[in-house]
Design an enzyme around this catalytic site. Structure first.
Site, PDB file in Angstrom:
ATOM      1  N   HIS A   1      49.536  17.813 116.531  1.00 31.77           N
ATOM      2  CA  HIS A   1      50.481  18.083 115.451  1.00 31.77           C
ATOM      3  C   HIS A   1      50.055  19.318 114.643  1.00 31.77           C
ATOM      4  O   HIS A   1      50.869  20.220 114.392  1.00 31.77           O
ATOM      5  CB  HIS A   1      50.529  16.831 114.559  1.00 31.77           C
ATOM      6  CG  HIS A   1      51.419  16.918 113.366  1.00 31.77           C
ATOM      7  ND1 HIS A   1      52.676  16.355 113.326  1.00 31.77           N
ATOM      8  CD2 HIS A   1      51.227  17.487 112.142  1.00 31.77           C
ATOM      9  CE1 HIS A   1      53.209  16.577 112.136  1.00 31.77           C
ATOM     10  NE2 HIS A   1      52.362  17.259 111.396  1.00 31.77           N
ATOM     11  N   GLU A   2      48.789  19.367 114.272  1.00 28.43           N
ATOM     12  CA  GLU A   2      48.327  20.496 113.446  1.00 28.43           C
ATOM     13  C   GLU A   2      48.329  21.809 114.229  1.00 28.43           C
ATOM     14  O   GLU A   2      48.635  22.862 113.676  1.00 28.43           O
ATOM     15  CB  GLU A   2      46.930  20.225 112.876  1.00 28.43           C
ATOM     16  CG  GLU A   2      46.847  19.056 111.904  1.00 28.43           C
ATOM     17  CD  GLU A   2      47.830  19.130 110.758  1.00 28.43           C
ATOM     18  OE1 GLU A   2      48.250  20.243 110.398  1.00 28.43           O
ATOM     19  OE2 GLU A   2      48.211  18.067 110.233  1.00 28.43           O
TER      20      GLU A   2
ATOM     21  N   HIS B   1      57.785  20.489 110.655  1.00 24.86           N
ATOM     22  CA  HIS B   1      58.135  19.087 110.887  1.00 24.86           C
ATOM     23  C   HIS B   1      59.586  19.017 111.335  1.00 24.86           C
ATOM     24  O   HIS B   1      60.372  19.914 111.023  1.00 24.86           O
ATOM     25  CB  HIS B   1      57.963  18.277 109.598  1.00 24.86           C
ATOM     26  CG  HIS B   1      56.541  18.203 109.143  1.00 24.86           C
ATOM     27  ND1 HIS B   1      56.154  18.443 107.859  1.00 24.86           N
ATOM     28  CD2 HIS B   1      55.410  17.924 109.835  1.00 24.86           C
ATOM     29  CE1 HIS B   1      54.834  18.308 107.772  1.00 24.86           C
ATOM     30  NE2 HIS B   1      54.361  17.992 108.960  1.00 24.86           N
TER      31      HIS B   1
ATOM     32  N   THR C   1      66.105  20.057 118.323  1.00 26.68           N
ATOM     33  CA  THR C   1      65.590  18.842 117.678  1.00 26.68           C
ATOM     34  C   THR C   1      66.693  18.350 116.751  1.00 26.68           C
ATOM     35  O   THR C   1      67.168  19.112 115.907  1.00 26.68           O
ATOM     36  CB  THR C   1      64.310  19.124 116.846  1.00 26.68           C
ATOM     37  OG1 THR C   1      64.589  20.155 115.890  1.00 26.68           O
ATOM     38  CG2 THR C   1      63.162  19.545 117.737  1.00 26.68           C
TER      39      THR C   1
HETATM   40 ZN   LIG Z   1      52.507  18.170 109.621  1.00 26.53          ZN
END
Ligand SMILES: [Zn+2]
Length: 435
Positions: free
Chosen positions: A248-249, A258, A282
């Site tokens: 994620h990072e 996000h 998305t």
């Molecule tokens: Zn994040």
């Protein structure tokens, strides 16, 4: 769930922005907000950079090149258990390499509705060094100022200095202290990363965050496929992590937001369906998952072709076992960032650009020298720099344009001199001896 939500709301009211980190595994929003406060216009710059990077990436979507990113891991530890084993670090590298090559064992669990939009980013990570530093310091998010624990990135403040951030992805692993209210633990920052910003797009005079703060910070309890530790990410219960905080990072580090975009509500209560992550594939999401895996979740119901939230996306806050995919647009963005703002990681920097001219390992050769000196290690075409020769008293002797990487020093007397290279805002001083 309802109880959690009420608790969430109350805590957001109490702390506003600071609590963004509370139920969220990372401090991306916080990092962006902090920069926006310091340098108004930063958010816009990031958005523009992301758009450009995505366009770059889209153009190269069919490229078969696998990008290899060299990684330096800094383990900054105080208590013995934080000094993670090499085995655990290797396990983390495996998770990263699986997730960014779509080789993750749960890749086939992506729901059918998203099967057509997910893919293989074709990005690999190569561990080049583990640097271990014992520290007496603690690392925490300051809930009053919102300051992130960047002190972990400097040896002067009990951390570890990053290795050339233009050429290496630095990952700092430390114990991030829980966020407390008096004696009550109210949250936990699991990690954070700054988004990329192309240097030439930055507002004039802005040199921060300093290059030294580029990279990823992770709590030691998030590391590895099956962490031997547990951590409470703000749920009120301890859970085991599986290495996807790093995925994620690194996604943020490579330009991803996000899936709900930037949270525009400072209290984090209202859904943010108006904010978008800039990705066409998305589905619009207005609220993050809370370490769950709710396949019925639909936080933004818009239009006739409305889609469910993509909770299996690495850029949500769903349970780590629930996450399994990047979308093609996200992939284009990340590859675009590697071809743009973070090109130094994969040796792709535009050779005609004046940016990064002096950031490689520039040396004078031979040194000492009697006839001429050669400038080696420049990573740009030679006519993009100026040089100035100074004597030992700081007096300018002569200067020129870098039409060649060789400078004649025949006419100088024996002694110590300095060569200053100038390119754009960059300067580099190198001493040499004429003999
Ligand atoms: Zn994040």
């Amino acid at each position: 769930m309802l109880k959690t939500k009420i608790l969430l709301g109350l805590l957001f009211i109490l702390f506003g922005h600071c609590m963004l980190a509370q139920h969220q595994p990372c401090g991306y929003d916080l990092a962006v907000d902090q920069m926006e406060q310091k340098y108004p216009g930063y958010k816009q710059v990031v958005q523009q950079t992301m758009k450009k990077a995505k366009q770059n990436g889209a153009a190269n979507r069919n490229s078969n090149m696998v990008y290899k990113v060299p990684v330096v891991i800094h383990i900054v530890w105080k208590n013995e258990e934080e000094n993670l084993s090499e085995e655990l670090i290797n396990s983390q590298m495996e998770v990263l390499n699986e997730d960014f090559r779509r080789l993750n064992p749960n890749a086939n669990e992506v729901r059918e509705i998203f099967e057509d939009v997910v893919g293989d980013p074709m990005i690999e990570f190569e561990l080049v060094e583990i640097i271990r530093t014992q520290t007496g310091n603690e690392f925490s998010l300051d809930i009053i100022t919102g300051a992130l624990p960047d002190i972990v990135k400097s040896s002067a403040s009990g951390g570890s200095d990053g290795r050339d951030p233009e050429r290496f992805l630095n990952i700092w692993i430390c114990n991030i202290q829980p966020i407390t209210l008096g004696t009550l633990t109210v949250g936990q920052l699991l990690g954070y990363a700054y988004p990329p910003a192309g240097l030439d797009h930055w507002p004039a005079g802005v040199n921060a965050p300093s290059p030294e703060t580029e990279g990823v910070v992770l709590d030691y309890r998030t590391i590895g496929r099956n962490s031997p530790f547990t951590i409470d990410p703000g749920l009120g219960q301890e859970i085991q992590m599986h290495g996807r905080s790093a995925t994620h990072e690194v996604g943020h580090y490579l330009g991803l937001m996000h899936i709900w975009g930037i949270n525009e509500d400072p209290f984090g209560i209202q859904d943010s369906c108006n904010s978008d992550d800039g990705m066409d594939d998305t589905p619009n999401a207005g609220a993050q998952s809370i370490f769950d895996c709710d396949h019925t979740k639909n936080s933004c119901i818009i239009g006739t072709n409305d889609q469910l939230d993509m909770v299996e996306n690495y850029m949500d806050y769903s349970n780590e076992a629930c996450q399994n995919s990047f979308t093609m647009d996200q992939i284009a963005m990340m590859r675009g960032v590697l071809e743009g703002p973070r090109c130094g990681l994969v040796g792709l920097c535009d050779p005609t650009s004046s940016v990064n001219l002096l950031t490689s390992n520039v040396e004078i050769f031979p040194n000492p020298s009697s006839n001429q000196i050669n400038i080696i290690g420049l990573n740009s075409s030679s006519d993009n720099f100026q040089y100035i020769i100074y004597n030992n008293f700081g007096q300018e002797l002569f200067s020129g344009k870098g039409s060649s990487n060789s400078i004649d020093i025949n006419h100088l007397n024996d002694g110590i001199y300095y060569l200053k290279l100038v390119s754009g805002n960059e300067e580099l001083n190198l001493p040499f001896i004429k003999n």
